[in-house]
Design a protein around this motif. Structure first.
Motif, mmCIF file in Angstrom:
data_model
loop_
_atom_site.group_PDB
_atom_site.id
_atom_site.type_symbol
_atom_site.label_atom_id
_atom_site.label_comp_id
_atom_site.label_asym_id
_atom_site.label_seq_id
_atom_site.Cartn_x
_atom_site.Cartn_y
_atom_site.Cartn_z
ATOM 1 N N PHE A 90 0.830 -1.207 0.000
ATOM 2 C CA PHE A 90 0.000 0.000 0.000
ATOM 3 C C PHE A 90 0.868 1.261 0.000
ATOM 4 C CE2 PHE A 90 -2.321 3.107 2.823
ATOM 5 C CZ PHE A 90 -3.269 3.505 1.894
ATOM 6 N N PHE A 91 1.874 1.290 0.881
ATOM 7 C CA PHE A 91 2.719 2.487 0.976
ATOM 8 C C PHE A 91 3.555 2.687 -0.288
ATOM 9 C CE2 PHE A 91 2.672 4.427 5.270
ATOM 10 C CZ PHE A 91 1.702 3.625 5.841
ATOM 11 N N THR A 92 4.045 1.592 -0.836
ATOM 12 C CA THR A 92 4.892 1.728 -2.023
ATOM 13 C C THR A 92 4.059 2.105 -3.251
ATOM 14 O OG1 THR A 92 6.373 0.102 -1.083
ATOM 15 C CG2 THR A 92 6.689 0.612 -3.394
ATOM 16 N N ALA A 93 2.850 1.524 -3.346
ATOM 17 C CA ALA A 93 1.974 1.853 -4.477
ATOM 18 C C ALA A 93 1.689 3.351 -4.522
ATOM 19 C CB ALA A 93 0.675 1.060 -4.382
ATOM 20 N N SER A 94 1.704 3.988 -3.343
ATOM 21 C CA SER A 94 1.490 5.434 -3.296
ATOM 22 C C SER A 94 2.575 6.174 -4.068
ATOM 23 C CB SER A 94 1.468 5.904 -1.839
ATOM 24 O OG SER A 94 1.624 7.304 -1.762
ATOM 25 N N TYR A 95 3.812 5.744 -3.933
ATOM 26 C CA TYR A 95 4.913 6.405 -4.651
ATOM 27 C C TYR A 95 4.891 6.056 -6.139
ATOM 28 C CZ TYR A 95 7.514 8.209 -0.609
ATOM 29 O OH TYR A 95 7.910 8.915 0.488
ATOM 30 N N LEU A 96 4.609 4.768 -6.423
ATOM 31 C CA LEU A 96 4.698 4.322 -7.818
ATOM 32 C C LEU A 96 3.549 4.853 -8.670
ATOM 33 C CD1 LEU A 96 5.731 0.575 -7.358
ATOM 34 C CD2 LEU A 96 7.199 2.582 -7.559
ATOM 35 N N GLY A 97 2.363 4.937 -8.059
ATOM 36 C CA GLY A 97 1.204 5.403 -8.825
ATOM 37 C C GLY A 97 0.594 4.293 -9.660
ATOM 38 N N VAL A 98 -0.340 4.662 -10.519
ATOM 39 C CA VAL A 98 -1.160 3.683 -11.221
ATOM 40 C C VAL A 98 -1.290 4.045 -12.702
ATOM 41 C CG1 VAL A 98 -2.546 3.304 -9.153
ATOM 42 C CG2 VAL A 98 -3.311 4.971 -10.857
ATOM 43 N N LYS A 99 -1.927 3.141 -13.441
ATOM 44 C CA LYS A 99 -2.381 3.482 -14.791
ATOM 45 C C LYS A 99 -3.913 3.430 -14.802
ATOM 46 C CE LYS A 99 -1.408 2.348 -19.578
ATOM 47 N NZ LYS A 99 -1.347 1.063 -20.280
ATOM 48 N N GLY A 100 -4.451 2.260 -14.489
ATOM 49 C CA GLY A 100 -5.909 2.181 -14.289
ATOM 50 C C GLY A 100 -6.236 2.597 -12.863
ATOM 51 N N GLY A 101 -7.448 3.082 -12.642
ATOM 52 C CA GLY A 101 -7.853 3.505 -11.305
ATOM 53 C C GLY A 101 -7.742 2.364 -10.305
ATOM 54 N N PHE A 102 -7.230 2.658 -9.119
ATOM 55 C CA PHE A 102 -6.957 1.615 -8.117
ATOM 56 C C PHE A 102 -7.581 2.042 -6.786
ATOM 57 C CE2 PHE A 102 -3.545 -0.175 -5.114
ATOM 58 C CZ PHE A 102 -4.230 -1.365 -4.946
ATOM 59 N N ALA A 113 2.881 -0.977 -21.734
ATOM 60 C CA ALA A 113 4.292 -0.841 -22.098
ATOM 61 C C ALA A 113 5.118 -0.797 -20.821
ATOM 62 C CB ALA A 113 4.501 0.442 -22.910
ATOM 63 N N ARG A 114 6.290 -1.414 -20.845
ATOM 64 C CA ARG A 114 7.157 -1.414 -19.656
ATOM 65 C C ARG A 114 7.549 0.020 -19.297
ATOM 66 N NH1 ARG A 114 12.375 -5.087 -19.907
ATOM 67 N NH2 ARG A 114 10.877 -6.686 -19.364
ATOM 68 N N ASN A 115 7.537 0.322 -17.994
ATOM 69 C CA ASN A 115 7.918 1.658 -17.545
ATOM 70 C C ASN A 115 8.714 1.516 -16.256
ATOM 71 O OD1 ASN A 115 8.131 4.295 -16.712
ATOM 72 N ND2 ASN A 115 5.985 4.829 -17.137
ATOM 73 N N THR A 116 9.989 1.192 -16.433
ATOM 74 C CA THR A 116 10.864 0.849 -15.313
ATOM 75 C C THR A 116 10.955 1.975 -14.287
ATOM 76 O OG1 THR A 116 12.151 -0.405 -16.905
ATOM 77 C CG2 THR A 116 13.159 -0.023 -14.756
ATOM 78 N N LYS A 117 11.116 3.176 -14.767
ATOM 79 C CA LYS A 117 11.305 4.321 -13.880
ATOM 80 C C LYS A 117 10.110 4.509 -12.969
ATOM 81 C CE LYS A 117 14.018 8.322 -14.336
ATOM 82 N NZ LYS A 117 14.961 9.007 -15.131
ATOM 83 N N LYS A 118 8.927 4.242 -13.522
ATOM 84 C CA LYS A 118 7.706 4.460 -12.746
ATOM 85 C C LYS A 118 7.440 3.319 -11.760
ATOM 86 C CE LYS A 118 2.701 5.301 -13.416
ATOM 87 N NZ LYS A 118 2.501 6.022 -12.166
ATOM 88 N N TYR A 119 7.643 2.088 -12.195
ATOM 89 C CA TYR A 119 7.144 0.963 -11.402
ATOM 90 C C TYR A 119 8.218 0.138 -10.687
ATOM 91 C CZ TYR A 119 2.598 1.956 -13.469
ATOM 92 O OH TYR A 119 1.424 2.562 -13.839
ATOM 93 N N VAL A 120 9.477 0.512 -10.801
ATOM 94 C CA VAL A 120 10.501 -0.209 -10.042
ATOM 95 C C VAL A 120 10.966 0.699 -8.901
ATOM 96 C CG1 VAL A 120 12.751 -1.331 -10.114
ATOM 97 C CG2 VAL A 120 11.214 -1.499 -12.078
ATOM 98 N N CYS A 121 10.729 0.228 -7.670
ATOM 99 C CA CYS A 121 10.904 1.136 -6.528
ATOM 100 C C CYS A 121 12.341 1.137 -6.025
ATOM 101 C CB CYS A 121 9.934 0.777 -5.405
ATOM 102 S SG CYS A 121 10.267 -0.837 -4.673
ATOM 103 N N THR A 122 13.289 1.391 -6.905
ATOM 104 C CA THR A 122 14.666 1.547 -6.429
ATOM 105 C C THR A 122 14.752 2.812 -5.580
ATOM 106 O OG1 THR A 122 15.238 2.868 -8.354
ATOM 107 C CG2 THR A 122 15.648 0.494 -8.512
ATOM 108 N N PRO A 123 15.705 2.871 -4.666
ATOM 109 C CA PRO A 123 15.856 4.102 -3.866
ATOM 110 C C PRO A 123 15.960 5.351 -4.733
ATOM 111 C CG PRO A 123 17.204 2.354 -2.947
ATOM 112 C CD PRO A 123 16.624 1.807 -4.224
ATOM 113 N N ALA A 124 16.675 5.271 -5.830
ATOM 114 C CA ALA A 124 16.853 6.460 -6.683
ATOM 115 C C ALA A 124 15.516 6.906 -7.269
ATOM 116 C CB ALA A 124 17.848 6.154 -7.795
ATOM 117 N N ASN A 125 14.731 5.925 -7.749
ATOM 118 C CA ASN A 125 13.427 6.279 -8.313
ATOM 119 C C ASN A 125 12.515 6.888 -7.247
ATOM 120 O OD1 ASN A 125 14.103 5.477 -10.869
ATOM 121 N ND2 ASN A 125 13.093 3.473 -10.733
ATOM 122 N N SER A 126 12.521 6.293 -6.058
ATOM 123 C CA SER A 126 11.651 6.794 -4.988
ATOM 124 C C SER A 126 12.082 8.175 -4.525
ATOM 125 C CB SER A 126 11.656 5.808 -3.807
ATOM 126 O OG SER A 126 11.103 4.571 -4.213
#
Lengths: 195, 581
Positions: B86-98, B184-197
């Protein structure tokens, strides 16, 4: 809140309080009332004390009322009538099944089931006492006791335009229709006898 | 034509109307009926029971990442289980409504604590939507999906028991399909590396500021301006109580989007009224923020922070009006919930209750009732899965403290085993716990009202599923597995003795008690009847020790209530005089 009537249905988990509220709300909706109904699921259902609330009127806000606010108390078991009596308005009416069901706590000998529940209720409130379990058993199935009790209380709802027998017909399962209609009529007759 | 729907039924309808395509949940009162009402829309929505809430949230989130609108639902403690994604999904965001439907349980009708999960929205920095009746339950799901997509965020959709389980009239709408755009793959958006976050962090703050402004004229929030003497800010079911309790000429700011709070709207409303009340159940969630913004208001000093409200409670707390009541001159005695007549758990708990020097940690489910009198067979119940692991901690403490005379057992049901018992079982094997795990397998999730689970063999749609085999799982971990019918008391006791003997040899036994729930329609328990021979009954009360609601003393002798008895014979097996048959 004028024009809003509040009903509390109390009993033991598994006795069928929900069916009473379903018949009641169906009829009240048909009569054009705004209706709210509230119940609790889960842990309490396992043989515990349960209550359901129904409110109806021109416009209903709160789904749940508190002490001193019920116009009608329908108790499927006599000790439950006592337990929920504080919810009744001083001039409210109690419709009580004269049935007595031990609780796990009284069965295990931890508490004594109180004597004189019906008399104590009758001393304080206008009561309609119906031997609903006995009537239902005579009709062939003790489980239709809830519909007997509904028959006994439907005259109090003040929804005179509703044909409650038709509503019962609509709500109960088809295979148990004749039994439930008989139960409803028996409850109606039992209440009339007390008037 | 309006329909009378519970809040949960209305949410299910709202899920369908909003074009949601994937739904996953684990049952939990008072949230269960949200997903339970979705199979009627199976042509449009994939819906399932997941093994637990974390899995459910992740499945639904995955669907939102893929591009579908999705939903998960859980009770408030379920979000504790699902908090990580739940907490991580907040940072990553969505495409379809969640949408995460979360049902709180003020007054703990069917819960272990009274946590106010609105704080989760604040902690995870996601928007919070709170409906106040069934109509809003349905309508707000669509808004939740739109906000989720517009602001690229999960949405917490919070009800309470009285919102979820109260029925009111609902005007239905039609389904609007949500358009799926190619994945489509979107690494920057959906991979929660420290740098991305790290890079996302300021965007999360900006999102909250944007949402607070969005709330200024969102249809989720509305001003009902009447007089200027009293203003009331309220949300959820508390709004309904307040509408009834405050005078006709009180003005209301009714909030449906309660985090982030639309502070500009609140400030404008506050300036128009002489006295401002904030009416909310449980914690001063809105009040603290409103006061922190420098807006004076009256709230918790009158309304209190414990238990649910109702019209009378609120009237008394705000205006001091005591209810007029009359009391009968007898007192009702407690009627606590109890294991049903014929419940398979009774045999296990009765057997354990007769043993000395036993520690038995329990879990969340019907079998929590094994801890109630007269069985009193449990030492603790903490949380889903805790049945095995709390026992583990006790065993390690006893080892260090030199406590050697106690036998330690941990128990949980089949559904709970799949929910979070697997890791506890692994812990016992891995760290060589002096604990005997017991799975109380009744083939269903009982307490929440008969929901299927991985071990029940069926899906939410009632279709046969793969055979998740509890004994093979335990066997593969390294346990020696005993399977027993718990209502056969002799066999039950023999199994416990054998398991204890094996443990003393340094091996790792596990017990599965297996018999279907007496309420399970798929495997109906044949209805029989126990009878007491009053000639043989010596009023020893031994039979009362099994805590069956169907047996009690009547005129000094044991008496079976024929309306309740199912003929499980536990009382007959206990009777030392053969008086029950």
């Amino acid at each position: 809140m004028p024009n809003v009537k509040s009903v509390l249905i109390a009993g033991v988990g598994g006795q069928g309080a929900i069916l009473i509220s379903r018949i009641m709300t169906e009829g009240l909706m048909e009569a054009g009332f705004d209706v709210k109904q509230s119940e609790v699921h889960g842990m309490a259902q396992r043989g515990g004390s349960v209550s359901t609330q129904v409110r109806f009127g021109d416009k209903v806000y709160g789904p749940v009322f508190g002490k001193g606010e019920a116009d009608i108390l329908i108790a499927l078991e006599q000790m439950e009538a006592v337990r929920y009596a504080p919810f009744l308005k001083p001039d409210g009416v109690a419709v009580i099944n004269a049935y007595r069901q031990e609780s796990a706590a009284t069965a295990a000998g931890l508490f004594q089931y109180p004597e004189g529940c019906l008399e104590a209720m009758q001393k304080q409130f206008k009561c309609i006492v119906v031997p609903a379990n006995e009537i239902a058993e005579k009709l062939g199935n003790p489980r239709c006791m809830n519909v007997v009790l509904f028959g006994a209380c439907c005259g109090l709802m003040g929804a005179d335009s509703v044909n409650w027998e038709d509503v019962v017909r609509k709500v109960v399962p088809a295979k148990a229709l004749e039994l439930n209609l008989a139960a409803f009529r028996a409850g109606l007759a039992a209440a009339e006898k007390q008037e | 034509m309006k329909q009378l729907l519970s809040g949960n039924e209305a949410i299910a309808r709202g899920i369908w109307e909003a074009g949601i395509k994937v739904a996953s949940a684990y049952p939990g009162t008072p949230s269960t009926e949200v997903i339970e009402n979705l199979p009627q829309y199976r042509d449009d929505i994939y819906c399932e029971w997941a093994p637990n809430e974390k899995v459910a949230l992740e499945v639904a989130y995955g669907a939102a990442v893929a591009g579908s609108r999705s939903v998960t639902a859980m009770k408030m403690v379920g979000l504790n289980v699902a908090a990580d994604p739940f907490f991580t999904a907040s940072y990553l965001g969505v495409k379809g409504g969640f949408v995460i439907v979360n049902a709180d349980d003020p007054s703990m009708h069917s819960s272990q604590n009274e946590q106010d999960n609105r704080y989760y929205a604040r902690a995870a920095k996601v928007p919070l939507i709170e409906p106040s009746d069934a109509q809003e339950c349905k309508d707000f799901v669509r808004y939740a999906c739109e906000i989720s997509e517009q602001f690229d965020t999960p949405v917490l959709f919070r009800t309470t028991t009285r919102v979820s389980h109260s029925k009111s009239l609902v005007e239905l709408g039609e389904r609007t399909e949500h358009e799926f755009t190619p994945y489509a793959r979107n690494t920057k958006k959906y991979v929660c590396t420290p740098a991305n976050s790290y890079a996302k962090r300021p965007l999360v703050e900006k999102r909250l500021a944007d949402l607070a402004e969005f709330g200024y004229d969102s249809p989720l929030n509305r001003v009902e301006m009447k007089g200027t003497k009293i203003g009331v800010i309220s949300a959820s079911v508390a709004y309904q109580y307040a509408k009834e309790v405050f005078p006709e000429d009180a003005s209301f700011l009714k909030l449906g989007l309660t985090f982030p709070l639309p502070m500009r709207l609140i400030r404008e409303f506050a300036e128009k009224v002489e006295t401002l009340y904030v009416v909310e159940e449980l914690e001063p969630f809105m009040e603290d923020q409103i006061k922190a913004a420098g807006i004076p208001c009256i709230g918790k000093e009158l309304t209190g922070t414990m238990y649910e409200m109702n019209t009378q409670v609120l009237r008394e707390r705000i205006f001091g009006t005591k209810p007029e009541t009359k009391l009968p001159d007898v007192d009702a005695v407690p009627r606590p919930p109890a294991l049903c007549p014929g419940c398979p758990h009774r045999g296990f708990f009765y057997a354990m209750s007769r043993r000395k020097n036993v520690v038995l940690t329990g879990d969340i489910g019907c079998y929590t009732l094994g801890g109630t009198p007269p069985l009193n067979a449990l030492d603790s119940v903490v949380c889903m899965g805790g049945g095995f692991t709390v026992a583990m901690g006790i065993s390690k403490s006893f080892e260090r403290e030199g406590v050697t005379d106690k036998l330690i057992f941990g128990c949980m049901g089949d559904s709970t085993f799949c929910h979070s018992g697997l890791t506890g079982a692994a812990e016992i094997i891995y760290n060589k716990g002096n604990v005997i795990p017991v799975v109380l397998d009744n083939r269903i999730t009982g307490m929440t009202g008969q929901q299927d689970n991985p071990a029940s063999g069926y899906t939410l749609l009632g279709e046969p599923s793969n055979d998740f085999n509890i004994e093979k799982v335990l066997d593969a971990m390294g346990f020696t597995v005993f399977i027993v019918d718990p209502l056969d008391l002799a066999a039950m006791n023999e199994t416990i003795d054998s398991a204890i003997a094996l443990r003393k040899e340094g091996k790792f036994p596990a017990i599965i008690t297996r018999r279907p729930c007496v309420l399970l329609k798929r495997m109906p328990t044949p209805r029989k009847l126990c009878r007491v021979d009053p000639e043989k009954c010596r009023s020893c009360k031994m039979c009362l020790g099994c805590g069956c609601p169907a047996i009690a003393l009547k005129d000094g002798k044991a008496h079976v209530d024929s309306g309740q008895c199912i003929g499980c014979t536990v009382c007959a097996q206990i009777c030392p005089f053969g008086a029950i048959s």
